[in-house]
Design an enzyme around this catalytic site. Structure first.
Site, PDB file in Angstrom:
ATOM      1  N   LEU A   1      37.196  20.940  -6.921  1.00  0.00           N
ATOM      2  CA  LEU A   1      38.435  20.981  -6.134  1.00  0.00           C
ATOM      3  C   LEU A   1      38.389  19.982  -4.963  1.00  0.00           C
ATOM      4  O   LEU A   1      39.186  19.073  -4.887  1.00  0.00           O
ATOM      5  CB  LEU A   1      38.647  22.417  -5.634  1.00  0.00           C
ATOM      6  CG  LEU A   1      40.024  22.794  -5.138  1.00  0.00           C
ATOM      7  CD1 LEU A   1      41.111  22.474  -6.146  1.00  0.00           C
ATOM      8  CD2 LEU A   1      40.054  24.283  -4.773  1.00  0.00           C
TER       9      LEU A   1
ATOM     10  N   GLY B   1      29.128  12.017 -15.772  1.00  0.00           N
ATOM     11  CA  GLY B   1      30.339  11.921 -16.592  1.00  0.00           C
ATOM     12  C   GLY B   1      31.288  13.094 -16.470  1.00  0.00           C
ATOM     13  O   GLY B   1      30.958  14.133 -15.911  1.00  0.00           O
ATOM     14  N   GLU B   2      32.484  12.884 -17.000  1.00  0.00           N
ATOM     15  CA  GLU B   2      33.527  13.925 -17.005  1.00  0.00           C
ATOM     16  C   GLU B   2      33.598  14.498 -18.427  1.00  0.00           C
ATOM     17  O   GLU B   2      34.111  13.852 -19.343  1.00  0.00           O
ATOM     18  CB  GLU B   2      34.862  13.306 -16.582  1.00  0.00           C
ATOM     19  CG  GLU B   2      36.092  14.143 -16.838  1.00  0.00           C
ATOM     20  CD  GLU B   2      36.023  15.581 -16.306  1.00  0.00           C
ATOM     21  OE1 GLU B   2      35.701  15.770 -15.121  1.00  0.00           O
ATOM     22  OE2 GLU B   2      36.280  16.516 -17.099  1.00  0.00           O
TER      23      GLU B   2
ATOM     24  N   CYS C   1      21.095  21.232 -16.780  1.00  0.00           N
ATOM     25  CA  CYS C   1      22.287  20.489 -16.378  1.00  0.00           C
ATOM     26  C   CYS C   1      22.342  19.208 -17.203  1.00  0.00           C
ATOM     27  O   CYS C   1      21.431  18.379 -17.103  1.00  0.00           O
ATOM     28  CB  CYS C   1      22.172  20.175 -14.884  1.00  0.00           C
ATOM     29  SG  CYS C   1      23.540  19.208 -14.285  1.00  0.00           S
TER      30      CYS C   1
ATOM     31  N   CYS D   1      31.088   7.122 -15.440  1.00  0.00           N
ATOM     32  CA  CYS D   1      32.321   7.918 -15.403  1.00  0.00           C
ATOM     33  C   CYS D   1      33.445   6.999 -14.961  1.00  0.00           C
ATOM     34  O   CYS D   1      33.261   6.156 -14.080  1.00  0.00           O
ATOM     35  CB  CYS D   1      32.203   9.091 -14.428  1.00  0.00           C
ATOM     36  SG  CYS D   1      33.658  10.168 -14.452  1.00  0.00           S
TER      37      CYS D   1
ATOM     38  N   ASN E   1      25.633  14.846  -0.841  1.00  0.00           N
ATOM     39  CA  ASN E   1      24.392  14.076  -0.862  1.00  0.00           C
ATOM     40  C   ASN E   1      24.714  12.608  -0.740  1.00  0.00           C
ATOM     41  O   ASN E   1      25.290  12.007  -1.646  1.00  0.00           O
ATOM     42  CB  ASN E   1      23.606  14.380  -2.132  1.00  0.00           C
ATOM     43  CG  ASN E   1      22.977  15.745  -2.020  1.00  0.00           C
ATOM     44  OD1 ASN E   1      22.116  15.972  -1.183  1.00  0.00           O
ATOM     45  ND2 ASN E   1      23.454  16.672  -2.819  1.00  0.00           N
TER      46      ASN E   1
ATOM     47  N   CYS F   1      20.671  17.207  -5.715  1.00  0.00           N
ATOM     48  CA  CYS F   1      22.052  16.730  -5.690  1.00  0.00           C
ATOM     49  C   CYS F   1      22.091  15.334  -5.095  1.00  0.00           C
ATOM     50  O   CYS F   1      21.534  15.105  -4.030  1.00  0.00           O
ATOM     51  CB  CYS F   1      22.918  17.617  -4.805  1.00  0.00           C
ATOM     52  SG  CYS F   1      23.094  19.281  -5.374  1.00  0.00           S
TER      53      CYS F   1
ATOM     54  N   CYS G   1      31.316  10.122  -5.181  1.00  0.00           N
ATOM     55  CA  CYS G   1      30.400  10.303  -6.318  1.00  0.00           C
ATOM     56  C   CYS G   1      29.843   8.965  -6.765  1.00  0.00           C
ATOM     57  O   CYS G   1      30.606   8.051  -7.091  1.00  0.00           O
ATOM     58  CB  CYS G   1      31.130  10.970  -7.471  1.00  0.00           C
ATOM     59  SG  CYS G   1      30.122  11.069  -8.970  1.00  0.00           S
TER      60      CYS G   1
ATOM     61  N   GLU H   1      20.594  11.306 -17.293  1.00  0.00           N
ATOM     62  CA  GLU H   1      19.638  12.278 -16.789  1.00  0.00           C
ATOM     63  C   GLU H   1      20.058  13.709 -17.081  1.00  0.00           C
ATOM     64  O   GLU H   1      21.236  14.030 -17.173  1.00  0.00           O
ATOM     65  CB  GLU H   1      19.419  12.060 -15.298  1.00  0.00           C
ATOM     66  CG  GLU H   1      18.495  10.871 -15.096  1.00  0.00           C
ATOM     67  CD  GLU H   1      18.255  10.547 -13.643  1.00  0.00           C
ATOM     68  OE1 GLU H   1      17.104  10.202 -13.314  1.00  0.00           O
ATOM     69  OE2 GLU H   1      19.195  10.626 -12.856  1.00  0.00           O
TER      70      GLU H   1
HETATM   71  N1  SAH Z   1      32.711  15.163 -13.796  1.00  0.00           N
HETATM   72  C1  SAH Z   1      32.556  16.539 -13.627  1.00  0.00           C
HETATM   73  C2  SAH Z   1      31.130  17.029 -13.758  1.00  0.00           C
HETATM   74  C3  SAH Z   1      30.028  16.205 -13.153  1.00  0.00           C
HETATM   75  S1  SAH Z   1      29.955  16.076 -11.418  1.00  0.00           S
HETATM   76  C4  SAH Z   1      33.156  16.987 -12.306  1.00  0.00           C
HETATM   77  O1  SAH Z   1      33.539  16.131 -11.518  1.00  0.00           O
HETATM   78  O2  SAH Z   1      33.302  18.191 -12.130  1.00  0.00           O
HETATM   79  C5  SAH Z   1      29.232  17.652 -10.918  1.00  0.00           C
HETATM   80  C6  SAH Z   1      29.594  18.049  -9.489  1.00  0.00           C
HETATM   81  O3  SAH Z   1      28.913  17.224  -8.513  1.00  0.00           O
HETATM   82  C7  SAH Z   1      31.083  17.898  -9.211  1.00  0.00           C
HETATM   83  O4  SAH Z   1      31.593  19.036  -8.546  1.00  0.00           O
HETATM   84  C8  SAH Z   1      31.099  16.687  -8.300  1.00  0.00           C
HETATM   85  O5  SAH Z   1      32.259  16.647  -7.535  1.00  0.00           O
HETATM   86  C9  SAH Z   1      29.832  16.862  -7.496  1.00  0.00           C
HETATM   87  N2  SAH Z   1      29.396  15.647  -6.784  1.00  0.00           N
HETATM   88  C10 SAH Z   1      29.611  14.365  -7.121  1.00  0.00           C
HETATM   89  N3  SAH Z   1      29.038  13.527  -6.217  1.00  0.00           N
HETATM   90  C11 SAH Z   1      28.458  14.298  -5.270  1.00  0.00           C
HETATM   91  C12 SAH Z   1      27.675  14.018  -4.095  1.00  0.00           C
HETATM   92  N4  SAH Z   1      27.405  12.780  -3.722  1.00  0.00           N
HETATM   93  N5  SAH Z   1      27.208  15.075  -3.393  1.00  0.00           N
HETATM   94  C13 SAH Z   1      27.437  16.343  -3.789  1.00  0.00           C
HETATM   95  N6  SAH Z   1      28.146  16.663  -4.901  1.00  0.00           N
HETATM   96  C14 SAH Z   1      28.661  15.651  -5.635  1.00  0.00           C
HETATM   97 FE1  SF4 Z   2      31.789  11.854 -10.465  1.00  0.00          FE
HETATM   98 FE2  SF4 Z   2      32.788  13.997 -11.798  1.00  0.00          FE
HETATM   99 FE3  SF4 Z   2      34.411  12.381 -10.363  1.00  0.00          FE
HETATM  100 FE4  SF4 Z   2      33.300  11.473 -12.617  1.00  0.00          FE
HETATM  101  S1  SF4 Z   2      34.790  13.134 -12.437  1.00  0.00           S
HETATM  102  S2  SF4 Z   2      33.486  10.343 -10.694  1.00  0.00           S
HETATM  103  S3  SF4 Z   2      31.276  12.469 -12.558  1.00  0.00           S
HETATM  104  S4  SF4 Z   2      32.732  13.678  -9.597  1.00  0.00           S
END
Ligand code: SAH
Ligand code: SF4
Length: 377
Positions: free
Chosen positions: A223, A168-169, A104, A111, A299, A342, A118, A91
């Protein structure tokens, strides 16, 4: 076997053209047609010699991932679902704001990093997206969204910012990511400023250093915890690259970064990482790193085991950071009516890591995931 020209950045395309006995300026022309004008039909590339067009028709394609669906929310948020083959889909979300339009985009089908909160992590991992699949999301969205009317003749592109915060990362897919980033920045492609392209990472330290060298764009770091003990649980990659190393990597990154701060993302989990003491510990942790904070209300998704911090707690947490001198914003949720907010993104991942079998009580295949909306980076 044809070659998908969306897989190449400018340098790669020039090299491919050279292999075909073609001059570099031909590669530049085709690059402009593909990315500047969003053209996929070689026959429409009118200033290219007919003989070259015929050669390209026989050997190459311009193939972005096909669009499965395209939904528009009442608030203007627009969600695309793209087919990346073998029953996987990713998406992409467009978020319009007064002064910008942010896309985005996703970097992987699933991932592998298993962050506890997540749902993409819970869904498991299938594979890295190719460069064509990453840049193809921008290509498709640009075609769909077009140009905003302005007083001038040609207008400005609606998409002014790109964030790698979808599924994904991104730094775990470094080799395919970097050519896509270069296309986003390239004059003959999308021409975005480095400050308007943001990579979000969970903190893969060596790849942060490589990104600083290869293509320094704005950086957001997820973080989510002020101590190693808690972060080890929430963001398991922390066991490999603990906070002291991560903070040092952020400082090194800033030497090359186009902005003079790192954005720290911090998901607010009720009773887990949202106390006053956590906020004060964060101030101590980041004392040597010029930064901003973006608080993300969690979320929820089925069987996540976490709850969103109450709004009042988020406000109090933010005020401690702000009083400590750190610019702090709280992310708003948009696109609820089309499940683009989110934590509502679904995508589709055929898990190859057998995570689903391993994780007791895992969420269903259509589990939600999170994406950043209203991104004041
Ligand atoms: N993998 C990368 C980028 C994708 S995730 C990363 O982890 O930074 C994008 C953002 O959404 C990250 O900060 C992640 O921690 C956050 N995120 C993941 N699951 C979430 C959730 N259930 N509610 C709110 N934010 C979430
Ligand atoms: Fe989710 Fe980002 Fe963690 Fe992968 S690295 S599991 S996309 S929050």
């Amino acid at each position: 076997m044809t070659t998908n020209l969306l897989d190449f950045d400018a340098e790669g395309l020039t090299a491919w053209f050279a292999q075909q006995g073609e001059k570099p300026f031909r590669a530049r022309q085709v690059l402009r047609w593909m990315h500047h004008f969003g053209e996929s039909d070689f026959n429409a590339m009118t200033d290219i010699a007919k003989s070259l067009r015929e050669k390209l028709l026989a050997t190459a394609t311009v193939s972005p991932p096909p669009t499965i669906s395209d939904k528009l929310s009442d608030d203007g948020t627009r969600k695309f679902l793209f087919d990346v083959g073998n029953r996987n889909a990713v998406e992409t979300v467009f978020i319009p704001e007064d002064d910008r339009g942010t896309l985005c985009i996703s970097s992987q089908a699933g991932c592998a990093l298993e962050c506890a909160f997540c749902s993409t992590g819970r869904q498991g991992f299938n594979r890295n997206l190719s460069t064509a699949e990453i840049i193809g999301q921008l290509w498709q969205a640009n075609r769909a969204l077009g140009y905003a009317p302005t007083s001038g003749n040609c207008g400005e592109r609606v998409i002014s910012n790109v964030v790698l915060m979808g599924m994904g990362e991104p730094l775990a897919n470094f080799d395919n990511l970097v050519p896509a980033l270069r296309l986003m920045l390239g004059d003959n492609a999308y021409g975005l400023s480095r400050r308007r392209v943001t990579v979000s990472t969970s903190g893969i330290v060596p790849a942060m250093d490589r990104l600083a060298e290869a293509c320094p764009v704005a950086l957001a770091v997820s973080l989510h915890a002020p101590t190693d003990g808690l972060r080890d649980k929430l963001v398991p990659i922390n066991r490999k690259y603990p906070l002291a190393e991560l903070m040092a990597a952020c400082r090194r990154y800033l030497i090359h970064a186009p902005r003079d701060f790192i954005t720290f993302e911090y998901v607010m989990l009720d009773g887990v990482n949202d106390s006053d003491a956590d906020a004060r510990a964060l101030l101590h942790l980041v004392r040597d790193v010029p930064c901003k904070f973006n608080l993300i209300p969690f979320n929820p998704f089925p069987a996540s085991g976490f709850q969103r911090s109450p709004a009042e707690r988020v406000r109090r947490f933010a005020s401690i950071l702000i009083n400590g001198g750190i610019v702090t914003t709280t992310r708003k949720t948009r696109g609820d009516d089309i499940d683009a907010a989110c934590g509502q993104l679904a995508g589709q991942v055929q898990d190859k890591s057998r995570r689903i079998q391993r994780t007791a009580g895992a969420v269903s295949g259509a589990a939600a995931r999170s994406v950043g909306v209203e991104l004041h980076l």
